[in-house]
Design a protein around this motif. Structure first.
Motif, short mmCIF file in Angstrom:
data_model
loop_
_atom_site.label_atom_id
_atom_site.label_comp_id
_atom_site.label_asym_id
_atom_site.label_seq_id
_atom_site.Cartn_x
_atom_site.Cartn_y
_atom_site.Cartn_z
N ASP A 248 8.84 -54.68 -14.41
CA ASP A 248 10.10 -54.99 -14.25
C ASP A 248 10.50 -56.45 -14.07
N HIS A 415 4.42 -61.26 -9.70
CA HIS A 415 3.42 -60.24 -9.37
C HIS A 415 2.11 -60.77 -10.11
N TYR A 440 -0.28 -53.93 -11.96
CA TYR A 440 0.90 -53.64 -11.43
C TYR A 440 1.14 -52.37 -12.18
N ASN A 478 -0.08 -54.38 -7.21
CA ASN A 478 1.10 -53.83 -6.58
C ASN A 478 1.50 -52.40 -7.19
N GLU A 479 1.74 -51.40 -6.13
CA GLU A 479 2.15 -50.25 -6.46
C GLU A 479 1.52 -49.42 -7.27
N TYR A 541 16.20 -46.93 -3.07
CA TYR A 541 15.87 -45.69 -4.15
C TYR A 541 15.93 -44.40 -3.44
N GLU A 565 8.02 -55.51 0.11
CA GLU A 565 9.27 -55.19 -0.45
C GLU A 565 9.97 -54.38 -0.04
N TRP A 610 12.55 -58.14 -1.14
CA TRP A 610 12.84 -58.20 -2.81
C TRP A 610 14.06 -58.59 -3.01
N ARG A 620 16.81 -53.06 -16.81
CA ARG A 620 18.24 -53.05 -16.01
C ARG A 620 19.45 -53.32 -17.05
N ASN A 630 18.13 -57.95 -12.53
CA ASN A 630 17.53 -57.20 -11.42
C ASN A 630 18.31 -57.93 -10.32
N LYS A 632 18.61 -57.83 -6.91
CA LYS A 632 17.93 -57.66 -5.86
C LYS A 632 18.01 -59.01 -4.95
C1 GCU Z 1 9.22 -52.45 -7.21
C2 GCU Z 1 8.32 -53.76 -7.99
C3 GCU Z 1 9.37 -54.84 -8.39
C4 GCU Z 1 10.66 -54.30 -8.82
C5 GCU Z 1 11.19 -53.86 -7.80
C6 GCU Z 1 12.54 -53.25 -8.04
O1 GCU Z 1 8.85 -52.12 -6.08
O2 GCU Z 1 7.26 -53.92 -7.42
O3 GCU Z 1 8.53 -55.42 -9.28
O4 GCU Z 1 11.27 -55.35 -9.32
O5 GCU Z 1 10.74 -52.64 -7.29
O6 GCU Z 1 12.67 -51.95 -8.22
O7 GCU Z 1 13.59 -53.90 -7.83
#
Ligand code: GCU
Length: 660
Positions: A248, A415, A440, A478-479, A541, A565, A610, A620, A630, A632
């Protein structure tokens, strides 16, 4: 010493000359296989030799076994020079000519055979040929090709390269005056993703991994006068690589960090680690010379009244141990950095190093023995104002200054390994750092080459930043979805990190799952880590700003909890009621509710929401609210702070008071 050889060669890896500790003793299965296969080979060889020479098998075996180990053992110098910015060097930054080559025409002949593997080794764009006379056919010309600024990703430097994934050739000419008796290294801070490097028409080698440094020795190849470096950079994503095809963040391509030609003495200080040994009263580590040279090295920390001489062993390594008298320990409040000078008989280097201890005790994180709450924020290595990789110290300082304004004492550099300068700035500005390798989402867990790649990136990250006081956590991923192959893969990375550095915490963004309104954290990888750290997107989410408060967390580990996050997208300047997604009000309420939910976790000791600022993402596409951003961020892509920025700042001010 001999035991170290064996351990180091067969990946039994000790922690810098010490016998395997409890923490680091997990020996990899294949290391055992490798060891016994090696012994079997020696026996076979010795038996064959008994036919040739009149000597008992056992003596032949011992001689063979010893020399082979000695041969393997000497290669303990790391892949890249420690503290490249402390060396004599010329910068090759600046404008480089480039050729876009989607079909790799400059690399393969029409039969798809690599030119640099051909009998002549010639034929590719790295020859940097010029038409000598009008009849000559040459279908490229670097001099007449456009230029771009290096370091710098290509995506932000030409409209047609914004979404480009493929090969770009980059060429730099420079004048040099090499000196006899000196060694020369061509050093790259980072090239995304696969680099083929040529020097004066000769192939030096390749490197994979877009975020870690690499170098090639060019001693004897640097010409008096004109020299040419040509790099084939290819950022095409592949499933078996690290990262894999799906991320992402924007896949910025090219030579994204500094390029230097370093000049060193014949025997130079290749590597060193000077850190507190986990106890606050002893500085420990090592100094590694470039060759198996027995020399006296002196470590001085003048302003701490510390100086001591050490003798290197036959591998050029000296173990350092300095009792501490009086030291101002590094912390975000007091980011004390000491000038450390290392002299060998043939080389000298200095560094600015902070000394602090970091450990966990139950649910507490102790910095210099005192409980600390990690008031953090996540960030990418990207300048939102002119979208592209951070281009220099000013960009990096801007990002870290924003974090300071938020009231942070900690940042998660996501990341992937960020620029070395960024970590040095965190040292200077007093920000603790979570550093991560791009393991990742869903990686090819069972592909040994993928594991080797991940481990190499982790090695290069730890090797580069092991002397930085700001770095307190090595994150191995990560995840990553739970499965047996994944658990083994990640478990080995954890052991590897511990073997390379037993003075810091090891963690990862763990998997979570939901059972009704309970968010459960019981990822088996958590057993091996120092922190329980995970991402959770309650309110975004799943659920929303209203329903999220019905959820609670169930953490199955008695360790410090770090929320790596949480967050929500908000289009900067879009205002509505707090139930309207994409609005600043929705994001703001989500943060307020997150604080309520999280403060119910007994072991909560930190967070990195995040994310600090909106960032580019090819995932996106919403035309109004995202447009490949993104959203956020707590700061918009124009640098404007959103409502939630101030909500988090207020929260951190209050937490900060509690941990005074
Ligand atoms: C995930 C991820 C991020 C991503 C974020 C998102 O958890 O680790 O890299 O950008 O969620 O969905 O905004």
């Amino acid at each position: 010493m001999f035991v170290d050889y064996i351990f180091a060669i067969y990946n039994f890896e000790t922690i810098e000359g010490k016998a395997p500790t409890r923490k680091g003793a997990k020996v990899h299965e294949e290391s055992v296989k490798a060891f016994f296969f090696f012994v079997f080979l020696c026996i076979l060889e010795s038996w064959w030799l008994t036919k040739k020479i009149d000597m008992p098998l056992s003596r032949i075996f011992l001689i063979l076994f010893f020399f082979a180990n000695a041969f393997f053992a000497q290669a303990q110098t790391p892949t890249t020079l420690q503290n490249i910015y402390g060396r004599t060097s010329i910068s090759l930054n600046g404008r480089w000519n480039y050729i876009i080559d989607p079909y790799e025409t400059g690399f393969y002949d029409y039969r798809r055979q690599p030119f640099d593997q051909s009998a002549s080794g010639k034929g590719g764009y790295y020859d940097d040929r010029k038409q000598a006379d009008k009849s000559e056919l040459i279908e490229y010309d670097f001099d007449l090709s456009p230029t771009m600024k290096i370091p710098g990703d290509w995506n932000s430097q030409a409209e047609k390269l914004q979404l480009y994934e493929g090969t770009v050739w980059l060429r730099r000419k420079f004048v040099a005056a090499p000196k006899d008796g000196k060694k020369y290294f061509l050093y790259f801070g980072a090239v995304n993703y696969e680099a083929h490097v040529y020097f004066n028409g000769k192939k030096l080698g390749t490197h994979k991994g877009g975020f870690t440094p690499f170098q090639f020795e060019v001693t004897g190849q640097v010409k008096q006068g004109d020299n040419v470096v040509v790099v084939k950079a290819d950022n095409i994503r592949h499933a078996d690589e690290i990262p894999t095809v799906n991320t992402d963040w924007w896949n910025y391509g090219g030579i994204t960090r500094d390029v230097l030609l370093a000049e060193l003495p014949a025997t130079y200080i290749a590597d060193y680690k000077i850190q507190l040994s986990g106890s606050a009263l002893r500085i420990e580590g090592y100094v590694q010379l470039s060759g198996a040279a027995k020399q006296t090295v002196t470590v001085q920390i003048p302003t701490a009244g510390l100086t001591k001489k050490f003798i290197t062993d036959s591998t050029g390594r000296a173990l350092i141990s300095l009792p501490v008298k009086k030291l101002a320990y590094w912390s975000p409040e007091h980011p004390e950095l000491y000038k450390v000078i290392i002299n060998s008989e043939t080389d000298s280097i200095s560094d600015r190093i902070g000394f602090r201890t970091i450990e966990t005790k139950g649910q507490e994180i102790l910095l210099n023995g005192k409980p600390v709450f990690l008031r953090g924020i996540s960030m990418h290595d990207e300048n939102p104002l002119i979208p592209g990789r951070l281009r220099g110290e000013a960009d990096m300082r801007m990002m870290l200054q924003w974090a300071k304004e938020l009231g942070c004492n900690y940042v998660r550099l996501a990341h992937y390994p960020h620029n070395e300068q960024m970590i040095k700035l965190a040292d200077e500005m007093g920000l603790l750092v979570w550093a991560e390798v791009p393991v990742y989402w869903t990686i090819s867990w069972q592909n040994p080459a993928t594991y080797a790649n991940a481990q190499q990136q982790l090695t290069d990250l730890i090797t580069r930043d092991k002397n930085r006081a700001s770095v307190i956590v090595w994150s191995v991923g990560n995840e990553t979805p739970i499965s047996e192959p994944r658990n083994i893969f990640m478990g080995k990375l954890v052991s590897h990190a511990r073997l390379l550095d037993d003075t810091r915490l090891v963690a990862a963004a763990l998997e979570v799952h939901r059972k009704d309104n309970v968010i459960v954290i019981e990822d088996p990888l958590g057993e091996q880590l120092d922190l329980v750290s995970f991402n959770e997107y309650a309110g975004w989410y799943f659920s929303d700003t209203k329903g999220m408060l019905d959820y609670r967390f169930d953490v199955k580990f008695n360790k410090p909890v770090i929320i790596t996050e949480f967050g929500a997208d908000a289009l900067g300047g879009f205002h509505a009621d707090d139930a309207t997604r994409w609005s600043e009000e929705f994001q703001d309420l989500l943060y307020r509710n997150q604080f309520k939910m999280l403060s119910a976790i007994p072991g909560l000791r930190g967070m990195t929401p995040w994310i600090l600022v909106d960032f580019r993402s090819p995932r996106r596409p919403h035309p109004v609210y995202q447009d490949f951003w993104n959203r956020k961020g707590l700061i918009s892509e124009t640098g404007k702070k959103k409502k939630a920025f101030f909500t988090l700042k207020n929260y951190y001010d209050s937490v900060g008071m509690r941990y005074k």
